[in-house]
Design an enzyme around this catalytic site. Sequence first.
Site, PDB file in Angstrom:
ATOM      1  N   ARG A   1       0.828  -1.217   0.000  1.00 53.85           N
ATOM      2  CA  ARG A   1       0.000   0.000   0.000  1.00 53.85           C
ATOM      3  C   ARG A   1       0.860   1.264   0.000  1.00 53.85           C
ATOM      4  O   ARG A   1       0.455   2.295  -0.533  1.00 53.85           O
ATOM      5  CB  ARG A   1      -0.982  -0.045   1.177  1.00 53.85           C
TER       6      ARG A   1
ATOM      7  N   GLN B   1      -9.476  18.819 -17.095  1.00 54.07           N
ATOM      8  CA  GLN B   1     -10.351  19.989 -17.215  1.00 54.07           C
ATOM      9  C   GLN B   1      -9.542  21.228 -17.597  1.00 54.07           C
ATOM     10  O   GLN B   1      -9.955  22.007 -18.464  1.00 54.07           O
ATOM     11  CB  GLN B   1     -11.091  20.197 -15.885  1.00 54.07           C
TER      12      GLN B   1
ATOM     13  N   GLY C   1      -8.618  21.120 -21.154  1.00 54.17           N
ATOM     14  CA  GLY C   1      -9.750  21.141 -22.076  1.00 54.17           C
ATOM     15  C   GLY C   1      -9.649  20.019 -23.101  1.00 54.17           C
ATOM     16  O   GLY C   1      -9.326  18.882 -22.753  1.00 54.17           O
ATOM     17  N   GLY C   2      -9.882  20.346 -24.358  1.00 53.73           N
ATOM     18  CA  GLY C   2      -9.856  19.333 -25.423  1.00 53.73           C
ATOM     19  C   GLY C   2      -8.528  18.593 -25.459  1.00 53.73           C
ATOM     20  O   GLY C   2      -8.482  17.372 -25.677  1.00 53.73           O
TER      21      GLY C   2
ATOM     22  N   GLU D   1      -5.012  -3.380  -4.160  1.00 48.86           N
ATOM     23  CA  GLU D   1      -4.323  -3.527  -2.867  1.00 48.86           C
ATOM     24  C   GLU D   1      -5.149  -2.936  -1.715  1.00 48.86           C
ATOM     25  O   GLU D   1      -4.613  -2.362  -0.768  1.00 48.86           O
ATOM     26  CB  GLU D   1      -2.893  -2.979  -2.945  1.00 48.86           C
TER      27      GLU D   1
HETATM   28  N1  COS Z   1      -0.811  -7.057   9.459  1.00 50.40           N
HETATM   29  C1  COS Z   1      -0.716  -8.216  10.159  1.00 50.40           C
HETATM   30  N2  COS Z   1      -1.785  -8.954  10.492  1.00 50.40           N
HETATM   31  C2  COS Z   1      -2.996  -8.506  10.121  1.00 50.40           C
HETATM   32  C3  COS Z   1      -3.162  -7.314   9.395  1.00 50.40           C
HETATM   33  C4  COS Z   1      -2.010  -6.583   9.056  1.00 50.40           C
HETATM   34  N3  COS Z   1      -2.091  -5.448   8.361  1.00 50.40           N
HETATM   35  N4  COS Z   1      -4.483  -7.125   9.167  1.00 50.40           N
HETATM   36  C5  COS Z   1      -5.125  -8.152   9.731  1.00 50.40           C
HETATM   37  N5  COS Z   1      -4.236  -8.983  10.304  1.00 50.40           N
HETATM   38  C6  COS Z   1      -4.513 -10.207  11.057  1.00 50.40           C
HETATM   39  C7  COS Z   1      -5.348  -9.896  12.289  1.00 50.40           C
HETATM   40  O1  COS Z   1      -4.515  -9.561  13.389  1.00 50.40           O
HETATM   41  C8  COS Z   1      -6.075 -11.200  12.514  1.00 50.40           C
HETATM   42  O2  COS Z   1      -5.216 -12.091  13.179  1.00 50.40           O
HETATM   43  P1  COS Z   1      -5.761 -13.302  14.109  1.00 50.40           P
HETATM   44  O3  COS Z   1      -6.059 -14.438  13.206  1.00 50.40           O
HETATM   45  O4  COS Z   1      -4.616 -13.605  15.015  1.00 50.40           O
HETATM   46  O5  COS Z   1      -6.974 -12.806  14.820  1.00 50.40           O
HETATM   47  C9  COS Z   1      -6.297 -11.704  11.092  1.00 50.40           C
HETATM   48  O6  COS Z   1      -5.330 -11.068  10.270  1.00 50.40           O
HETATM   49  C10 COS Z   1      -7.669 -11.414  10.572  1.00 50.40           C
HETATM   50  O7  COS Z   1      -7.895 -10.019  10.687  1.00 50.40           O
HETATM   51  P2  COS Z   1      -9.345  -9.396  10.581  1.00 50.40           P
HETATM   52  O8  COS Z   1     -10.266 -10.126  11.510  1.00 50.40           O
HETATM   53  O9  COS Z   1      -9.243  -7.927  10.730  1.00 50.40           O
HETATM   54  O10 COS Z   1      -9.733  -9.820   9.105  1.00 50.40           O
HETATM   55  P3  COS Z   1     -10.977  -9.446   8.212  1.00 50.40           P
HETATM   56  O11 COS Z   1     -11.415 -10.665   7.520  1.00 50.40           O
HETATM   57  O12 COS Z   1     -11.970  -8.630   8.980  1.00 50.40           O
HETATM   58  O13 COS Z   1     -10.303  -8.548   7.054  1.00 50.40           O
HETATM   59  C11 COS Z   1      -9.473  -6.632   5.984  1.00 50.40           C
HETATM   60  C12 COS Z   1      -9.602  -7.439   7.281  1.00 50.40           C
HETATM   61  C13 COS Z   1     -10.802  -6.249   5.399  1.00 50.40           C
HETATM   62  C14 COS Z   1      -8.732  -5.378   6.363  1.00 50.40           C
HETATM   63  C15 COS Z   1      -8.672  -7.456   4.966  1.00 50.40           C
HETATM   64  O14 COS Z   1      -9.402  -8.563   4.531  1.00 50.40           O
HETATM   65  C16 COS Z   1      -8.247  -6.657   3.750  1.00 50.40           C
HETATM   66  O15 COS Z   1      -7.283  -5.891   3.803  1.00 50.40           O
HETATM   67  N6  COS Z   1      -8.944  -6.851   2.641  1.00 50.40           N
HETATM   68  C17 COS Z   1      -8.543  -6.267   1.375  1.00 50.40           C
HETATM   69  C18 COS Z   1      -7.718  -7.247   0.642  1.00 50.40           C
HETATM   70  C19 COS Z   1      -6.970  -6.576  -0.452  1.00 50.40           C
HETATM   71  O16 COS Z   1      -6.296  -5.580  -0.267  1.00 50.40           O
HETATM   72  N7  COS Z   1      -7.066  -7.190  -1.626  1.00 50.40           N
HETATM   73  C20 COS Z   1      -6.356  -6.723  -2.755  1.00 50.40           C
HETATM   74  C21 COS Z   1      -5.333  -7.756  -3.101  1.00 50.40           C
HETATM   75  S1  COS Z   1      -4.031  -7.182  -4.046  1.00 50.40           S
HETATM   76  S2  COS Z   1      -4.821  -6.619  -5.715  1.00 50.40           S
END
Ligand code: COS
Length: 390
Positions: A248, A345, A348-349, A372
Site C-alpha cells: 500500500r 479539465q 480542455g480538449g 491492494e
Molecule cells: N498485518 C498483520 N496482520 C494482520 C493485518 C495486518 N495489516 N491485518 C489483519 N491482520 C490479522 C489480524 O490480526 C487477525 O489475526 P488473528 O487471526 O490472530 O486474529 C487476522 O489477520 C484477521 O484479521 P481481521 O479479523 O481484521 O480480518 P478481516 O477478515 O476482517 O479482514 C481486511 C480485514 C478487510 C482489512 C482485509 O481482509 C483486507 O485488507 N482486505 C482487502 C484485501 C486486499 O487488499 N485485496 C487486494 C489484493 S491485491 S490486488
Amino acid sequence: MSTNGQGFTLSDEHKMIQKSARDFSEKEIKPIAAEFDESGDFPKETIKKMGKMGFMSIEVPEEYGGAGMDTMAYVLALKEICKADASHGTIMSVNNSLYNYGLLLFGTDYQKETFIGPVASGEKIGAYSLTEPSAGSDASTMRSRAVLDGDDYILNGRKSWVSGGPVADLVVVFMMTDPDQKHRGISAFVIDANQPGFIRDKKEPKMGIRASATSELVFEDYRCPVKNRIGEEGEGFKIAMTVLDAGRIGVATQALGIAEAAYEASVAYSKEREAFGKKIGQFQGVAFQLADMKTRLEASRLLVYQSAFAKERHKTTGERYTLEASMAKLFASETANFCANAAVQIHGGMGYSKELPIERYYRDAKITEIYEGTSEIQRMVISRLETGLR
Ligand code: COS
C-alpha cells in the site's frame, strides 16, 4: 533523510537514487509509455534494464541480489518511475513490495536464495496472487485449495486480477489448506510458473495501467514442493496482510507520481494557454484548482514519507505500520484522481486527446483507489485501528 527544522533533507544516497530514477524515466520510460499503454504489452526489456539499475529490489540486502537501501530510497525512486508511467510503476511496486519484500520477511534461507535474485535482477518477473473471482476485499473467503500429498502440495483453483500474470515466472500465491479454520486455514506458497498445471487465463482488458498486463491464473493439480511453502500452514492470511501494508505504500507512491505529473503539466499549460486575452492561470477558476492540487499533493507526499519512516522503523522494532500505510494510500490515491481530473479539465480538449499523456494519467489514477485494498477497505482499516470497534 533527516528533518532540520526547515523541512526534509535528503541524504546523498537518497539524492543519488532519486536522480538516477529520474534520468532513467526521462530516457527509457517516457518515450515508450504511450505506445505500451496503447498495445497493452508488458515492457519486458525496460524491466530488465530497471533490474540492472537495482530498481527491482531496492530494499533487498545485497547478499540476496538487491540494492540494500532503505524504504525512503524505494519511495523516492518509485515516485520518479510512476511520474513517467504508472504501468512501469505497478510492475516495480509489485516486484519490490509484494514479491521480493514478502519473501525477505517470511521466506526460508532456501527461498530467499532461490527466488529473490532472478526477480531482483529483472531477468524474471514476480507476482502476488491473493484475489479470486469471488474473493476480493473479503480475501479470507478464497476457495483455492492446497492439499498435502507426500513432499508436495497439490494446488487447484482460479486466481484473478494478478498484476504481471500473463508473463510472471514466479508467483507468491495464497490458498486454503484448511477451510474449516477460515482465515487461519490459508497458507502461502512461492511457485514456478513454468511447471505443469499452471495456466495463464484471460488477460484483463483494462482502462488504465494497461502495460502492467493483468490476468487470471488457473491451477490444475499443480505440484508445489513443501519447501516452497512460505511460513507455517495457516499463516498465509497474516503474511498476505503484512505484505499488503508494504504494497500500500507502493500504491500511495504511485498515486503521488501520477498526481505530481498531472499537477506539473497543469501549471505549465496554465502559463502558456491563453483565453479571453489572458493566460488561463490568471483566471481564478484555474488558479484555485492549481492551489488545491498543490496542497493535496504535498500533503500526500508527507503521508507517503511518514509511512516510509514507519516501515523503516518496523525493520528494527517490528512495530506494525498498517495505519500509516493505509492513510497514505487512501489520501494519495484520492489526490491522484483529484489532480488527474483537474488536469484534464484545465487542458480542455487537449486533456481529452491521446496526443498528451493527461488522459492516461486520468485512466491510470483510478486503479490506485481500487487495488491492494479499495478506499473503502482503507477507511475500514483506519477506523478500526483508531476506535478498536468492528
Ligand atoms: N498485518 C498483520 N496482520 C494482520 C493485518 C495486518 N495489516 N491485518 C489483519 N491482520 C490479522 C489480524 O490480526 C487477525 O489475526 P488473528 O487471526 O490472530 O486474529 C487476522 O489477520 C484477521 O484479521 P481481521 O479479523 O481484521 O480480518 P478481516 O477478515 O476482517 O479482514 C481486511 C480485514 C478487510 C482489512 C482485509 O481482509 C483486507 O485488507 N482486505 C482487502 C484485501 C486486499 O487488499 N485485496 C487486494 C489484493 S491485491 S490486488
